[in-house]
Design a protein around this motif. Structure first.
Motif, PDB file in Angstrom:
ATOM      1  N   LEU A 129       0.833  -1.205   0.000  1.00  0.00           N
ATOM      2  CA  LEU A 129       0.000   0.000   0.000  1.00  0.00           C
ATOM      3  C   LEU A 129       0.868   1.255   0.000  1.00  0.00           C
ATOM      4  CD1 LEU A 129      -2.782  -1.032   2.563  1.00  0.00           C
ATOM      5  CD2 LEU A 129      -3.027  -0.784   0.074  1.00  0.00           C
ATOM      6  N   LEU A 130       1.941   1.226   0.779  1.00  0.00           N
ATOM      7  CA  LEU A 130       2.854   2.377   0.814  1.00  0.00           C
ATOM      8  C   LEU A 130       3.567   2.553  -0.520  1.00  0.00           C
ATOM      9  CD1 LEU A 130       4.405   1.951   4.376  1.00  0.00           C
ATOM     10  CD2 LEU A 130       3.012   3.868   3.594  1.00  0.00           C
ATOM     11  N   ALA A 135       1.123   4.694  -2.361  1.00  0.00           N
ATOM     12  CA  ALA A 135       0.699   5.935  -1.691  1.00  0.00           C
ATOM     13  C   ALA A 135       1.779   6.990  -1.878  1.00  0.00           C
ATOM     14  CB  ALA A 135       0.457   5.675  -0.210  1.00  0.00           C
ATOM     15  N   LYS A 136       1.387   8.129  -2.423  1.00  0.00           N
ATOM     16  CA  LYS A 136       2.371   9.173  -2.700  1.00  0.00           C
ATOM     17  C   LYS A 136       2.188  10.402  -1.822  1.00  0.00           C
ATOM     18  CE  LYS A 136       4.356   6.839  -5.958  1.00  0.00           C
ATOM     19  NZ  LYS A 136       3.715   5.570  -5.678  1.00  0.00           N
ATOM     20  N   LYS A 137       0.996  10.614  -1.264  1.00  0.00           N
ATOM     21  CA  LYS A 137       0.741  11.792  -0.442  1.00  0.00           C
ATOM     22  C   LYS A 137       0.961  11.456   1.026  1.00  0.00           C
ATOM     23  CE  LYS A 137      -2.531  13.820  -3.719  1.00  0.00           C
ATOM     24  NZ  LYS A 137      -3.908  14.335  -3.922  1.00  0.00           N
ATOM     25  N   GLU A 178      -1.894   9.954   3.082  1.00  0.00           N
ATOM     26  CA  GLU A 178      -2.153   8.549   2.749  1.00  0.00           C
ATOM     27  C   GLU A 178      -1.132   7.654   3.457  1.00  0.00           C
ATOM     28  OE1 GLU A 178      -1.787   8.593  -1.464  1.00  0.00           O
ATOM     29  OE2 GLU A 178      -3.851   9.224  -1.820  1.00  0.00           O
ATOM     30  N   GLN A 179       0.126   8.072   3.458  1.00  0.00           N
ATOM     31  CA  GLN A 179       1.172   7.289   4.109  1.00  0.00           C
ATOM     32  C   GLN A 179       0.930   7.196   5.615  1.00  0.00           C
ATOM     33  OE1 GLN A 179       4.367   9.744   2.676  1.00  0.00           O
ATOM     34  NE2 GLN A 179       4.853   8.381   0.956  1.00  0.00           N
TER      35      GLN A 179
END
Length: 952
Positions: A175-176, A179-181, A184-185
């Motif tokens: 998932l990480l 995830a770019k923002k 989200e992380q």
């Protein structure tokens, strides 16, 4: 034993997932591998094992045994956590990013100490490094974060139901990966970090930062899993394929199955540099290798003769291996970095592949090509320097997605020059002779001009042909030439003695980049590392040089992470065994066993033979700096003492000639400066020492290893009003107290001691100057005395001074006290030591003894010349005798064509004046660089690599 001959690529692409007896937990990995390996870094934890290496190997093999016995054969999921840097995930989370995420995640207030530690993590590196009392925390960000989290989250008692499996952790990391923002992380990480135990948090963060956890023991784990796992991984660099294929120890891979395969990355074959004369080289190239009849027939058909060899131009680009499978492409660099997104993954998009629709015959389905990626400037009709390649590729890629006119200004694009083919349609070609591969290559490639071409080659036979080729590359300012045996095979990841590179030798540049092993450390404002050469005859590492320049914060961080807990204080009772490491007269503050160390790529300007006993190797490097940390090399891949001696012999005549001149000049300067001539002219700026007479006996060696010479101490004392004596029998009048300055127990010191004089350390001089008053003598300043008891009252019960609160930076204080002119006279040897130690030297020495010829007529030419002279350089109109020829042009004066014409004429003249000695050694030539070279040298206060700023 089961012997399989199934082609490995067809099996790997369809390999099935093994089954497990039970799901492994993340706790199992942390407790049984990570924590135990870390514990093995401390001597007190060795138990029955004789050393750290032996214990670590045992821990790894025991872990694999337990995994197979209790869990099963599906090792791939857990391997992604053990080898985070090889998992293929991209989190875009570096240490600073992680620190800021933790601040947001736990709402850490700005006024708190935790905030300061995290927010200023990089900035506080050297402060933490020098003054921290908790050395076990040094530069371990995951450990610091885990402790902060422990103090800020609610205390929870995890039940067995709360234990996370390996799959759970992999799911979070997947998932990480997308995830770019930051929000989200944080949403993904915080629930996990709140429930994991603190040790589990720490190692999760290690994984997230993609830090190699096994470091130098990676191959041990592979080979513990299966004897051929490491070999297989080296040709495919794919964890899933390696561990899912080799589930059974009875599987035995055949040599053909360990060949290169399309779409699986591997390290390309490398060459050797010429260290012999051309006659010996030609003799090696004449060696005949027996061949099958089909190869002999083609050899005769091509009208090749024994003794002939290939000559190719060595390109200044990025080594690249191209893979094609059907309509898909992959591009891998020499260090296995994937550039497919940049150059193209199919015929539709990419800065290169979109032009290759007609480059391959329709019958070619799969192919592997080895070559050099360069940047072609269609306006200048020339190949650009290496540093411009990536920007050319990026802008070419962007151009296809936009119609914005600004991208039309881009005048360069990627150009792939092919010099070898390794695989075609399932057939491995690495075991075939080079002439066979070259013949196929010319038949199957449909060139795309200045985009995709086969690198031209010539057939050579005589030394004169090699010399003419060298002159030709000099005249066009090219990189050099390659000499290749026509029958040579291809060995992935290895150096082939039948591939030889010959490069022009430049002034002010030692022509070798050496891979060396760290064996010692000298802590300071910037750590300096002593490196060694392995002597293959006795397997011991011989000290060779000390480097402190060129390191980034990330590289300091990496070295600390890999070597943490493995440094040993150098002392009389704690020295390395001579069968492991041999030091010369120069000793480090700390030493490390080579097996626990790492490899640095070192670049230098020259070899220094003047300090024969300083290093065990008998000589050292001058003006050196670290180009990079070589992750791809072990200590067994480094330059050996024997290899270095060959290099040294090759450069020997130039070294002896230049260093004899330098030694003669240095001796004359010292005589002029310190035999009562120049010292009389020293301007007295203070009467601080006017009431004392001094006998300066020895140099001053600081704890960080830098040296202040006896002559420099004499200048310093006279500048502050002191009187210099040569002996106690020749005092001045009126009689003044005599102070003996030394920190070496020399025979003359014993004479002074027996007569009742106190022997004083040089530190006392600097403390007096620092405080602008005479400091009472304390035990810390006494080297030797019969009356030591009387000085004990000058310190407290803990042995601390009542006056002196901290050590001062002696070297920087010295530079603040002496003028540039005095330093020029007195600091020739001192400069070398400081450069090695990474200590900043005055910029007035930057271009010391370097001749520069500035070519151009722009308005800034005179200003550039003045800057070079300001920083110690000499301006010369004789370009043949200059170290650097700087091509100067103003962007707006339209002088580009004029300057280029002038430089072309100069290059041709240099080529015509090149000479070869009896051993075929080429005379050194000037570097031709842009004005940016000078600007960057001044900015960094070091002579940077001229190759990065060549004028094209």
């Amino acid at each position: 034993m089961t012997n399989t001959s199934t082609p490995i690529n067809s099996y790997l692409d369809n390999v099935s997932t093994p089954t497990n007896y039970q799901e492994p937990t993340y706790k199992f990995l942390v407790d049984e591998l990570f924590i135990k390996l870390e514990g093995a870094n401390f001597k007190q934890n060795l138990g029955s094992f004789s050393n750290m290496t032996e214990k670590k190997i045992h821990i790894i093999t025991q872990f694999i045994t337990n995994f197979k016995l209790h869990i099963g054969h599906d090792f791939f999921p857990i391997s992604k956590l053990i080898f985070p840097d090889k998992s293929g995930r991209l989190y875009f989370i570096k240490d600073i990013t992680l620190a800021r995420l933790i601040i947001k995640m736990y709402n850490i207030p700005k006024e708190s100490e935790d905030y300061q530690v995290l927010f200023h993590w990089k900035h506080a590196f050297h402060t933490t490094k020098r003054f921290t009392t908790d050395v076990n925390n040094l530069r371990d960000l995951p450990l610091r974060i885990s402790r902060i989290i422990a103090n800020r989250r609610q205390l929870e008692f995890n039940s067995d139901d709360d234990k996370f499996s390996i799959s759970d952790i992999n799911d979070k990391l997947d998932l990480l990966n997308v995830a770019k923002k930051s929000h989200e992380q944080i949403e993904i990480m915080k629930p996990l970090l709140d429930k994991l135990s603190i040790p589990e948090v720490r190692w999760f963060l290690h994984i997230l930062l993609k830090k190699s956890i096994l470091t130098r023991f990676e191959h041990v784990l592979f080979e513990s899993w299966h004897p051929q796992a490491w070999e297989l991984f080296r040709i495919c660099n794919n964890l899933q394929k390696t561990f899912n294929y080799l589930t059974d120890e009875n599987i035995v891979l055949t040599p053909p199955q360990l060949n290169v395969q399309p779409m699986y990355k591997f390290r390309p074959q490398l060459s050797f540099k010429l260290l012999q004369d051309y006659s010996k080289l030609i003799n090696d190239m004449s060696m005949n290798i027996p061949m099958d009849d089909k190869f002999q027939s083609l050899f005769d058909k091509l009208e090749l003769k024994k003794g002939e060899f290939y000559m190719e131009e060595k390109m200044d680009g990025d080594r690249m291996v191209l893979h094609k499978q059907g309509k898909y492409f992959k591009f891998y660099s020499r260090r296995l970095k994937d550039y497919s997104f940049l150059y193209g993954e199919n015929f539709e998009f990419g800065s290169l592949t979109k032009y290759l629709n007609q480059a391959f015959p329709s019958k070619i389905d799969s192919i592997i090509l080895d070559g050099e990626m360069v940047a072609w400037d269609f306006k200048r009709n020339a190949i650009l320097p290496f540093g411009t390649l990536k920007s050319s590729a990026i802008q070419e890629s962007v151009r296809q997605y936009t119609t914005i006119d600004q991208y039309e200004q881009q005048s360069s694009y990627p150009f792939f020059l092919i010099f070898d083919v390794l695989h075609i349609n399932g057939m491995n070609l690495t075991n075939h002779p080079l002439f066979f591969r070259k013949n196929i290559l010319t038949q199957i490639i449909n060139p795309v001009p200045h985009r995709f071409e086969v690198l031209p080659f010539k057939i050579g036979y005589t030394p004169e042909e090699i010399q003419n080729s060298i002159k030709q590359v000099i005249s066009v300012r090219s990189e050099g030439i390659m000499i290749k045996h026509v029958q040579s095979k291809y060995f992935p990841g290895e150096r082939n003695p039948h591939w030889i590179k010959i490069k022009p030798e430049y002034l002010e540049k030692f022509g070798e980049n050496l891979d060396l092993t760290i064996i010692g450390r000298i802590p300071g404002i910037k750590d300096a590392f002593m490196c060694g050469l392995k002597n293959t005859s006795d397997q011991s590492f011989y000290s060779f040089c000390t480097v402190g320049n060129g390191f980034t914060n990330e590289e300091y961080d990496k070295i600390e992470r890999i070597t943490h807990g493995k440094w040993i204080k150098f002392s009389k009772t704690s020295q390395p065994p001579p069968n492991i490491i041999k030091f010369g007269s120069k000793k480090p503050i700390e030493w490390i066993h080579p097996r626990d160390s790492l490899v640095l790529e070192i670049k230098a300007r020259s070899i220094d033979n003047t300090s024969e006993y300083t290093y065990a190797a008998g000589s050292t490097l001058h003006n050196l700096y670290c180009r990079s940390i070589r992750d791809d090399k072990s200590i067994h891949d480094c330059c050996t003492l024997e290899e270095y001696q060959k290099i040294k012999a090759y450069y020997g005549k130039d070294i002896e000639k230049s260093q004899f001149a330098n030694k003669k000049r240095r001796k004359q300067l010292q005589q002029d400066s310190f035999n009562g001539v120049e010292t009389k002219r020293i301007k007295v700026e203070s009467d601080l020492f006017k009431s004392f007479q001094f006998i300066i006996v020895s140099d001053k060696l600081n704890p960080n290893g830098d040296r202040i010479t006896r002559d420099e101490l004499i200048i310093l004392v006279k500048k502050y009003g002191g009187t210099i004596l040569t002996s106690i029998d020749n005092p001045t009048y009126p009689r003044l107290p005599i102070i003996i300055i030394t920190e070496k127990d020399l025979p003359s010191c014993q004479v002074y001691f027996e007569k009742g004089y106190d022997l004083t350390r040089p530190n006392w001089l600097f403390e007096c100057i620092n405080h602008q008053q005479i400091i009472p003598l304390e035990p810390m300043f006494i080297f030797k005395s019969k009356n030591l008891a009387k000085f004990m009252s000058k310190q407290d019960q803990f042995g601390d001074s009542f006056i002196i609160h901290k050590e001062i930076d002696l070297s920087s204080k010295l530079f603040g006290l002496l003028s540039d002119q005095e330093l020029r006279m007195a600091k020739l040897d001192f400069k070398l030591d400081l450069t090695e130690l990474g200590i900043e030297i005055p910029k007035c020495f930057l271009f010391n003894d370097i001749k520069c010829c500035v070519v151009g007529n722009g308005k800034g030419v005179e200003k550039l010349r003045n800057r070079i002279e300001k920083y110690g350089g000499e301006i010369s109109e004789d370009y043949l005798q200059s170290s650097f020829i700087i091509a100067y042009q103003d962007e707006d004066d339209g002088s580009d064509d004029r300057i280029k014409s002038t430089i072309n004429d100069i290059s041709k003249s240099i080529s015509e004046n090149v000479k070869f000695d009896e051993g075929s050694k080429i005379s050194k030539i000037p570097n031709i660089v842009t004005k940016k070279f000078i600007e960057v040298c001044i900015e960094r206060n070091v002579i940077v690599d001229a190759d990065d700023y060549k004028y094209i």
